[in-house]
Design a protein around this motif. Structure first.
Motif, mmCIF file in Angstrom:
data_model
loop_
_atom_site.group_PDB
_atom_site.id
_atom_site.type_symbol
_atom_site.label_atom_id
_atom_site.label_comp_id
_atom_site.label_asym_id
_atom_site.label_seq_id
_atom_site.Cartn_x
_atom_site.Cartn_y
_atom_site.Cartn_z
ATOM 1 N N CYS A 210 -19.572 -48.136 10.216
ATOM 2 C CA CYS A 210 -18.289 -48.499 10.419
ATOM 3 C C CYS A 210 -18.036 -49.747 11.206
ATOM 4 O O CYS A 210 -17.443 -50.691 10.931
ATOM 5 N N SER A 211 -18.772 -49.588 12.485
ATOM 6 C CA SER A 211 -18.813 -50.727 13.329
ATOM 7 C C SER A 211 -19.398 -52.078 12.675
ATOM 8 O O SER A 211 -18.870 -53.062 12.970
ATOM 9 N N LEU A 212 -20.616 -51.949 12.090
ATOM 10 C CA LEU A 212 -21.170 -53.091 11.396
ATOM 11 C C LEU A 212 -20.072 -53.532 10.405
ATOM 12 O O LEU A 212 -19.996 -54.780 10.140
ATOM 13 N N VAL A 213 -19.686 -52.809 9.680
ATOM 14 C CA VAL A 213 -18.899 -53.189 8.303
ATOM 15 C C VAL A 213 -17.562 -53.753 8.938
ATOM 16 O O VAL A 213 -16.984 -54.792 8.482
ATOM 17 N N ASP A 214 -16.949 -53.269 10.031
ATOM 18 C CA ASP A 214 -15.722 -53.760 10.413
ATOM 19 C C ASP A 214 -16.060 -55.334 10.925
ATOM 20 O O ASP A 214 -15.073 -56.305 11.110
ATOM 21 N N ARG A 220 -10.851 -56.948 7.559
ATOM 22 C CA ARG A 220 -10.045 -56.896 6.273
ATOM 23 C C ARG A 220 -10.333 -55.898 5.390
ATOM 24 O O ARG A 220 -9.807 -55.697 4.277
ATOM 25 N N ILE A 221 -11.148 -54.846 5.611
ATOM 26 C CA ILE A 221 -11.440 -53.827 5.032
ATOM 27 C C ILE A 221 -10.881 -52.467 5.647
ATOM 28 O O ILE A 221 -10.797 -52.216 6.892
ATOM 29 N N ASN A 222 -9.999 -51.757 4.951
ATOM 30 C CA ASN A 222 -9.095 -50.483 5.404
ATOM 31 C C ASN A 222 -10.392 -49.583 5.523
ATOM 32 O O ASN A 222 -10.639 -48.803 4.361
ATOM 33 N N LEU A 223 -11.086 -48.888 6.538
ATOM 34 C CA LEU A 223 -11.876 -47.933 6.798
ATOM 35 C C LEU A 223 -11.170 -46.724 6.889
ATOM 36 O O LEU A 223 -10.606 -46.554 7.968
ATOM 37 N N GLN A 224 -11.355 -45.681 6.130
ATOM 38 C CA GLN A 224 -10.917 -44.344 6.425
ATOM 39 C C GLN A 224 -11.874 -43.293 6.969
ATOM 40 O O GLN A 224 -12.806 -43.291 6.031
ATOM 41 N N ARG A 225 -11.601 -42.384 7.651
ATOM 42 C CA ARG A 225 -12.685 -41.502 7.979
ATOM 43 C C ARG A 225 -12.130 -39.797 7.699
ATOM 44 O O ARG A 225 -10.746 -39.876 8.001
#
Length: 364
Positions: A210-214, A220-225
């Motif tokens: 998630c940290s790399l993708v963010d 610009r990506i809505n990351l949900q856990r």
């Protein structure tokens, strides 16, 4: 009714067939562990609940159960679609047998999942295709790398004999292209290194991804856990698992970018979900407990013509794609005795990774 006979209880608890016992009011009296696993509920907590609180089918099915109580008439139903409390749909066959005990009518339900058998068959076919592909790629790599070595060596010898230094630009092109092809073949083969296993929390892996993708998407990506914090640590290669999950998430990012989601007001969405499953079969091995990691995106979906060959090397849905990311991911998951699956339709794509949580496993 309570089951007091320890031997009868032991037999029921060890049946692989999901078995439920309902009273005349269609409330739960007992369910065995196989039923708990199938419906994803606790038998102890669900004791006394109405059948519709465990799963739903149709009003006609409920009427049939009540009729079975009133008339003490058994019946079977094929390919019924049940919806569990978690929203999961199950295709099952079930048999209903009325039992008269001390003047009271009870219903014995034996539930046989059909989609699970189909899934196991699909998994075995996938694993078989993966092994066939590995053999094919290894044979092809051997035939490519041998002449590449000769071409590279000949280019080096030729460079030494050239009278003009400017002519070496041509031999350098030959050497560089030979090296590029060799590296491509090595990536197709995957790593020959065995996983460096250590006890790791799966959520550490996902949070690193998630940290790399963010950072890459600049938010610009809505990351949900959606994590299950009760999942114990696994014996895995942390770096390899990060690479495997990252390959899938990056594919999801690129799919969202192809729709223009990253530049629009409504952000593309990628969800990471973890759960545990009991008595799960991977290939020919039944594991008591596995962790399921799902990567879900709301992108355009995978084209139908690519779904059967998705994990093959050199297969890509993008003009600039190498088609190696998912093949590498599958190789990493296989080295961990796991399994990867994909389901996709427009607006919803799910990659599911299954990793054994326990070392002890038995043949089904």
């Amino acid at each position: 009714m309570t089951i007091n006979d320890s031997l009868h209880r032991l037999l029921l608890d060890n049946l692989t067939t999901a078995t439920l016992l309902l009273n005349a009011e269609l409330c739960l009296e007992y369910m065995n562990p196989a039923a708990e696993m199938l419906l994803a509920v606790s038998g102890q907590r669900s004791h006394g609940q109405f059948i519709s609180e465990l799963f739903t089918e149709s009003p006609e099915a409920l009427a049939s159960l009540r009729q079975a109580v009133e008339e003490a008439h058994p019946f079977n139903k094929r390919e019924a679609v049940l919806t569990s409390l978690a929203g999961q749909t199950l295709t099952v066959d079930y048999a209903v047998t009325p039992i008269i005990n001390r003047g009271q009518t009870l219903l014995l339900l034996e539930v046989h999942p059909r989609d699970r058998l189909l899934r196991i068959t699909k998994e075995e076919a996938q694993i078989s295709k993966q092994e066939t592909t590995k053999l094919l790629v290894r044979g092809l790599a051997h035939e490519i790398k041998n002449p590449l070595g000769g071409i590279r060596g000949a280019a080096q010898l030729l460079a030494r004999e050239l009278p003009d230094e400017s002519l070496k630009d041509y031999t350098n092109v030959i050497i560089e292209e030979a090296d590029r092809l060799r590296n491509l073949v090595d990536r197709m083969l995957g790593s020959n290194k065995l996983p460096s296993l250590s006890v790791t929390n799966i959520h550490e892996v996902l949070e690193r991804v998630c940290s790399l993708v963010d950072a890459e998407s600049q938010g610009r990506i809505n990351l949900q856990r959606d994590y299950d914090p009760s999942i114990p640590d696994l014996l895995i290669d942390r770096e390899q698992l990060i690479q495997a999950v990252l390959n899938i998430v990056r594919n999801a990012m690129q799919a969202l970018a192809s729709l223009g989601e990253l530049g629009s007001a409504s952000l593309g969405r990628i969800s990471l979900r973890t759960r545990t499953l009991r008595q799960f079969t991977i290939g020919h091995v039944r594991h008591r407990l596995v962790v399921k990691v799902e990567i879900i995106d709301n992108g355009p979906g995978i084209p139908a013509e690519l779904r059967d060959t998705l994990f093959y090397p050199m297969v890509s849905g993008r003009p600039d794609g190498t088609g190696l990311g998912l093949a590498i991911t599958q190789n990493i998951i296989s080295q961990h005795q796991g399994l990867i699956e994909c389901e996709s339709h427009p607006g919803h794509t799910v990659f599911s990774i299954f990793l054994p949580l326990e070392q002890g496993a038995t043949a089904p």
